[in-house]
Motif scaffolding. Structure first.
Motif, PDB file in Angstrom:
ATOM      1  N   ILE A  26     -15.677  32.951  67.653  1.00 27.22           N
ATOM      2  CA  ILE A  26     -14.374  33.152  66.994  1.00 27.22           C
ATOM      3  C   ILE A  26     -14.537  34.008  65.738  1.00 27.22           C
ATOM      4  CG2 ILE A  26     -12.539  31.971  65.713  1.00 27.22           C
ATOM      5  CD1 ILE A  26     -12.787  29.678  67.741  1.00 27.22           C
ATOM      6  N   ASN A  27     -15.589  33.739  64.957  1.00 26.71           N
ATOM      7  CA  ASN A  27     -15.843  34.539  63.748  1.00 26.71           C
ATOM      8  C   ASN A  27     -16.056  36.015  64.082  1.00 26.71           C
ATOM      9  OD1 ASN A  27     -15.531  32.644  61.786  1.00 26.71           O
ATOM     10  ND2 ASN A  27     -17.703  32.138  61.574  1.00 26.71           N
ATOM     11  N   LYS A  28     -16.743  36.239  65.193  1.00 21.01           N
ATOM     12  CA  LYS A  28     -16.987  37.616  65.625  1.00 21.01           C
ATOM     13  C   LYS A  28     -15.672  38.322  65.953  1.00 21.01           C
ATOM     14  CE  LYS A  28     -19.903  40.332  68.714  1.00 21.01           C
ATOM     15  NZ  LYS A  28     -20.905  40.291  69.819  1.00 21.01           N
ATOM     16  N   GLU A  29     -14.784  37.585  66.626  1.00 22.24           N
ATOM     17  CA  GLU A  29     -13.473  38.163  66.957  1.00 22.24           C
ATOM     18  C   GLU A  29     -12.671  38.451  65.688  1.00 22.24           C
ATOM     19  OE1 GLU A  29     -12.253  39.201  69.753  1.00 22.24           O
ATOM     20  OE2 GLU A  29     -13.920  38.556  71.006  1.00 22.24           O
ATOM     21  N   VAL A  30     -12.753  37.543  64.725  1.00 19.81           N
ATOM     22  CA  VAL A  30     -12.042  37.740  63.441  1.00 19.81           C
ATOM     23  C   VAL A  30     -12.575  38.974  62.730  1.00 19.81           C
ATOM     24  CG1 VAL A  30     -11.674  36.785  61.122  1.00 19.81           C
ATOM     25  CG2 VAL A  30     -11.416  35.322  63.149  1.00 19.81           C
ATOM     26  N   GLU A  31     -13.899  39.102  62.682  1.00 20.35           N
ATOM     27  CA  GLU A  31     -14.523  40.263  62.017  1.00 20.35           C
ATOM     28  C   GLU A  31     -14.109  41.571  62.688  1.00 20.35           C
ATOM     29  OE1 GLU A  31     -18.701  39.517  62.085  1.00 20.35           O
ATOM     30  OE2 GLU A  31     -18.620  37.935  60.544  1.00 20.35           O
ATOM     31  N   MET A  32     -14.066  41.554  64.023  1.00 20.60           N
ATOM     32  CA  MET A  32     -13.662  42.768  64.761  1.00 20.60           C
ATOM     33  C   MET A  32     -12.228  43.161  64.416  1.00 20.60           C
ATOM     34  SD  MET A  32     -15.341  42.268  68.562  1.00 20.60           S
ATOM     35  CE  MET A  32     -14.465  43.707  69.168  1.00 20.60           C
ATOM     36  N   GLN A  33     -11.347  42.153  64.333  1.00 20.77           N
ATOM     37  CA  GLN A  33      -9.955  42.454  63.997  1.00 20.77           C
ATOM     38  C   GLN A  33      -9.809  42.893  62.540  1.00 20.77           C
ATOM     39  OE1 GLN A  33      -7.574  42.774  66.197  1.00 20.77           O
ATOM     40  NE2 GLN A  33      -9.087  42.215  67.779  1.00 20.77           N
ATOM     41  N   GLN A  34     -10.622  42.320  61.661  1.00 26.34           N
ATOM     42  CA  GLN A  34     -10.602  42.755  60.247  1.00 26.34           C
ATOM     43  C   GLN A  34     -11.064  44.205  60.120  1.00 26.34           C
ATOM     44  OE1 GLN A  34     -13.090  39.684  58.556  1.00 26.34           O
ATOM     45  NE2 GLN A  34     -11.320  38.428  57.920  1.00 26.34           N
ATOM     46  N   LEU A  35     -12.094  44.568  60.907  1.00 24.58           N
ATOM     47  CA  LEU A  35     -12.556  45.968  60.930  1.00 24.58           C
ATOM     48  C   LEU A  35     -11.467  46.884  61.474  1.00 24.58           C
ATOM     49  CD1 LEU A  35     -16.256  45.578  62.191  1.00 24.58           C
ATOM     50  CD2 LEU A  35     -15.510  46.408  59.941  1.00 24.58           C
ATOM     51  N   GLU A  36     -10.777  46.374  62.505  1.00 24.74           N
ATOM     52  CA  GLU A  36      -9.675  47.166  63.095  1.00 24.74           C
ATOM     53  C   GLU A  36      -8.578  47.401  62.058  1.00 24.74           C
ATOM     54  OE1 GLU A  36      -7.573  49.369  65.848  1.00 24.74           O
ATOM     55  OE2 GLU A  36      -9.648  48.639  65.955  1.00 24.74           O
ATOM     56  N   VAL A  37      -8.285  46.382  61.248  1.00 22.24           N
ATOM     57  CA  VAL A  37      -7.277  46.518  60.174  1.00 22.24           C
ATOM     58  C   VAL A  37      -7.705  47.579  59.167  1.00 22.24           C
ATOM     59  CG1 VAL A  37      -6.219  45.359  58.185  1.00 22.24           C
ATOM     60  CG2 VAL A  37      -6.329  44.191  60.402  1.00 22.24           C
ATOM     61  N   LYS A  38      -8.988  47.507  58.735  1.00 29.34           N
ATOM     62  CA  LYS A  38      -9.502  48.480  57.758  1.00 29.34           C
ATOM     63  C   LYS A  38      -9.463  49.899  58.312  1.00 29.34           C
ATOM     64  CE  LYS A  38     -12.518  45.318  55.222  1.00 29.34           C
ATOM     65  NZ  LYS A  38     -13.913  44.954  54.873  1.00 29.34           N
ATOM     66  N   LEU A  39      -9.820  50.019  59.610  1.00 32.49           N
ATOM     67  CA  LEU A  39      -9.815  51.337  60.240  1.00 32.49           C
ATOM     68  C   LEU A  39      -8.387  51.897  60.322  1.00 32.49           C
ATOM     69  CD1 LEU A  39     -11.508  53.512  61.640  1.00 32.49           C
ATOM     70  CD2 LEU A  39     -11.133  52.306  63.814  1.00 32.49           C
ATOM     71  N   GLU A  54       3.374  54.658  62.114  1.00 31.65           N
ATOM     72  CA  GLU A  54       4.099  53.474  62.575  1.00 31.65           C
ATOM     73  C   GLU A  54       3.271  52.719  63.616  1.00 31.65           C
ATOM     74  OE1 GLU A  54       6.952  51.038  61.731  1.00 31.65           O
ATOM     75  OE2 GLU A  54       6.787  52.999  60.736  1.00 31.65           O
ATOM     76  N   GLY A  55       2.588  53.467  64.481  1.00 27.16           N
ATOM     77  CA  GLY A  55       1.730  52.853  65.496  1.00 27.16           C
ATOM     78  C   GLY A  55       0.581  52.088  64.868  1.00 27.16           C
ATOM     79  N   LYS A  56      -0.013  52.663  63.822  1.00 22.79           N
ATOM     80  CA  LYS A  56      -1.131  52.003  63.144  1.00 22.79           C
ATOM     81  C   LYS A  56      -0.655  50.750  62.387  1.00 22.79           C
ATOM     82  CE  LYS A  56      -4.318  54.645  64.597  1.00 22.79           C
ATOM     83  NZ  LYS A  56      -5.330  54.104  65.530  1.00 22.79           N
ATOM     84  N   LYS A  57       0.540  50.808  61.822  1.00 17.40           N
ATOM     85  CA  LYS A  57       1.095  49.644  61.137  1.00 17.40           C
ATOM     86  C   LYS A  57       1.315  48.499  62.130  1.00 17.40           C
ATOM     87  CE  LYS A  57       3.389  51.922  57.246  1.00 17.40           C
ATOM     88  NZ  LYS A  57       4.707  52.271  56.635  1.00 17.40           N
ATOM     89  N   ASN A  58       1.807  48.861  63.316  1.00 16.58           N
ATOM     90  CA  ASN A  58       2.006  47.846  64.355  1.00 16.58           C
ATOM     91  C   ASN A  58       0.667  47.270  64.807  1.00 16.58           C
ATOM     92  OD1 ASN A  58       4.802  48.094  64.386  1.00 16.58           O
ATOM     93  ND2 ASN A  58       4.771  49.734  65.914  1.00 16.58           N
ATOM     94  N   ALA A  59      -0.351  48.169  64.866  1.00 20.07           N
ATOM     95  CA  ALA A  59      -1.689  47.701  65.256  1.00 20.07           C
ATOM     96  C   ALA A  59      -2.243  46.716  64.226  1.00 20.07           C
ATOM     97  CB  ALA A  59      -2.628  48.893  65.406  1.00 20.07           C
ATOM     98  N   ILE A  60      -1.970  46.970  62.936  1.00 19.79           N
ATOM     99  CA  ILE A  60      -2.410  46.060  61.868  1.00 19.79           C
ATOM    100  C   ILE A  60      -1.732  44.694  62.031  1.00 19.79           C
ATOM    101  CG2 ILE A  60      -2.238  45.603  59.379  1.00 19.79           C
ATOM    102  CD1 ILE A  60      -2.709  48.613  58.932  1.00 19.79           C
ATOM    103  N   LYS A  61      -0.429  44.728  62.312  1.00 22.78           N
ATOM    104  CA  LYS A  61       0.308  43.476  62.504  1.00 22.78           C
ATOM    105  C   LYS A  61      -0.280  42.678  63.668  1.00 22.78           C
ATOM    106  CE  LYS A  61       4.742  45.079  60.660  1.00 22.78           C
ATOM    107  NZ  LYS A  61       6.143  45.420  61.015  1.00 22.78           N
ATOM    108  N   GLU A  62      -0.622  43.388  64.758  1.00 16.72           N
ATOM    109  CA  GLU A  62      -1.209  42.722  65.922  1.00 16.72           C
ATOM    110  C   GLU A  62      -2.572  42.109  65.575  1.00 16.72           C
ATOM    111  OE1 GLU A  62      -1.341  45.605  69.038  1.00 16.72           O
ATOM    112  OE2 GLU A  62       0.847  45.735  69.221  1.00 16.72           O
ATOM    113  N   SER A  63      -3.364  42.885  64.818  1.00 15.96           N
ATOM    114  CA  SER A  63      -4.689  42.374  64.419  1.00 15.96           C
ATOM    115  C   SER A  63      -4.559  41.174  63.490  1.00 15.96           C
ATOM    116  CB  SER A  63      -5.497  43.494  63.731  1.00 15.96           C
ATOM    117  OG  SER A  63      -5.844  44.502  64.661  1.00 15.96           O
TER     118      SER A  63
END
Length: 251
Positions: free
Chosen positions: A101-114, A69-78
C-alpha cells in the motif's frame, strides 16, 4: 462598315495612333493610382497571414489549457487514490500488505508531483503564447489601420477616375476592333517592352519620339506618305509624322 483588311495604311495608322493615345490616358490613370493597388493587395495578404498565425496561437493556447485541465484532473484522481490507500492501510494484516500500500501511495505522490511540474511548465508556455497572441493582435490592428488608409486613398482615386476610365476602355476596345490582329499583336508586344507604354510615336525634330534616335530625311518622307507601316530601326516603335499625330485627338 469596311472590314479591318479593307482599311488603308493611313487609316490603320490613325487607328493605331488613336489606340496609343487612349492607352496612354489609361496609363496616366494607373500612374495616378501609383503603387496603391499592389500595396493594398500585399497588405491584405499580410493580414491574412497574420490572422492565420493568430488563429494558430489561439488553438495552441486552447490546447495548453486542455492539457493543464487534464493534469489537474489527474492530480485529483491520484489524491483520491492516496486517500483510498491510506484508509486501507488502517486495516492491513501484515507488513507485506502495508509495504504494498505504501508503494502505491508513493507512486501516486510521484504522479502528483510530475503533474504539478507539467502544469508549471505548461503555464510558462501559456504565458509566452498569450504574449505572442497579444503581439499578433496588435500587428493585425496596425496593418488593418494602414490598409484602411490605403484603401481610402485608392477608392477616392477610383471614384474620381471611374467614369473616364470606363469611357477610355470602351474607346480602346472600339479602336482595337478597327485594327487587324497582326498589328495588335505587334502593338501590344512593343508596348509591354517599354515602361512608358509607347508603341506608336511621332517623329520630332528629325528623331524618333521614343528613343530619340535620328531618322534620315528619306525615311521621314516615307513616313509622311502613309503608304506602309514604318518602325524605328533602333527601338522598333511604330513611327508617324507630326501632322498625323496632331490630327488625332482623344477627348
Amino acid at each position: 462598315m469596311a472590314s479591318v483588311k479593307d482599311f488603308s495604311v493611313e487609316e490603320k495608322l490613325v487607328n493605331l495612333l488613336r489606340l496609343q493615345k487612349i492607352d496612354s490616358k489609361l496609363d496616366e490613370i494607373q500612374v495616378l493610382k501609383g503603387e496603391l493597388p499592389m500595396e493594398v493587395s500585399d497588405l491584405e495578404d499580410e493580414i491574412l497571414g497574420l490572422s492565420a498565425r493568430q488563429t494558430r496561437i489561439e488553438e495552441e493556447i486552447n490546447g495548453i489549457g486542455e492539457f493543464i485541465e487534464g493534469k489537474k484532473n489527474a492530480i485529483k484522481e491520484s489524491e483520491a487514490l492516496i486517500a483510498k490507500y491510506e484508509k486501507q492501510s488502517e486495516n492491513v494484516k501484515n507488513n507485506r500488505e502495508f509495504e504494498a500500500i505504501n508503494k502505491e501511495v508513493e507512486m501516486q505522490q510521484l504522479e502528483v508531483k510530475l503533474c504539478e511540474k507539467h502544469i508549471r511548465d505548461a503555464n510558462e508556455e501559456l504565458a509566452e503564447k498569450i504574449k505572442q497572441l497579444e503581439n499578433a493582435k496588435k500587428m493585425v490592428a496596425v496593418k488593418e489601420g494602414v490598409l484602411n488608409h490605403k484603401k481610402g486613398e485608392l477608392e477616392k482615386i477610383i471614384a474620381d477616375t471611374v467614369k473616364e476610365e470606363t469611357e477610355l476602355n470602351g474607346f480602346s476596345a472600339d479602336a482595337r476592333a478597327h485594327i487587324d490582329e497582326r498589328l495588335i499583336y505587334s502593338y501590344d508586344r512593343i508596348r509591354t517592352s517599354y515602361r512608358n507604354g509607347l508603341a506608336v510615336v511621332a517623329v520630332e525634330r528629325d528623331a524618333c519620339g521614343g528613343c530619340f534616335n535620328s531618322i534620315p530625311p528619306q525615311r521621314q518622307s516615307e513616313i509622311r506618305l502613309h503608304k506602309k507601316i514604318i518602325v524605328c530601326e533602333n527601338c522598333g516603335r511604330i513611327l508617324v509624322d507630326a501632322d498625323l499625330n496632331d490630327s488625332v485627338d482623344v477627348k
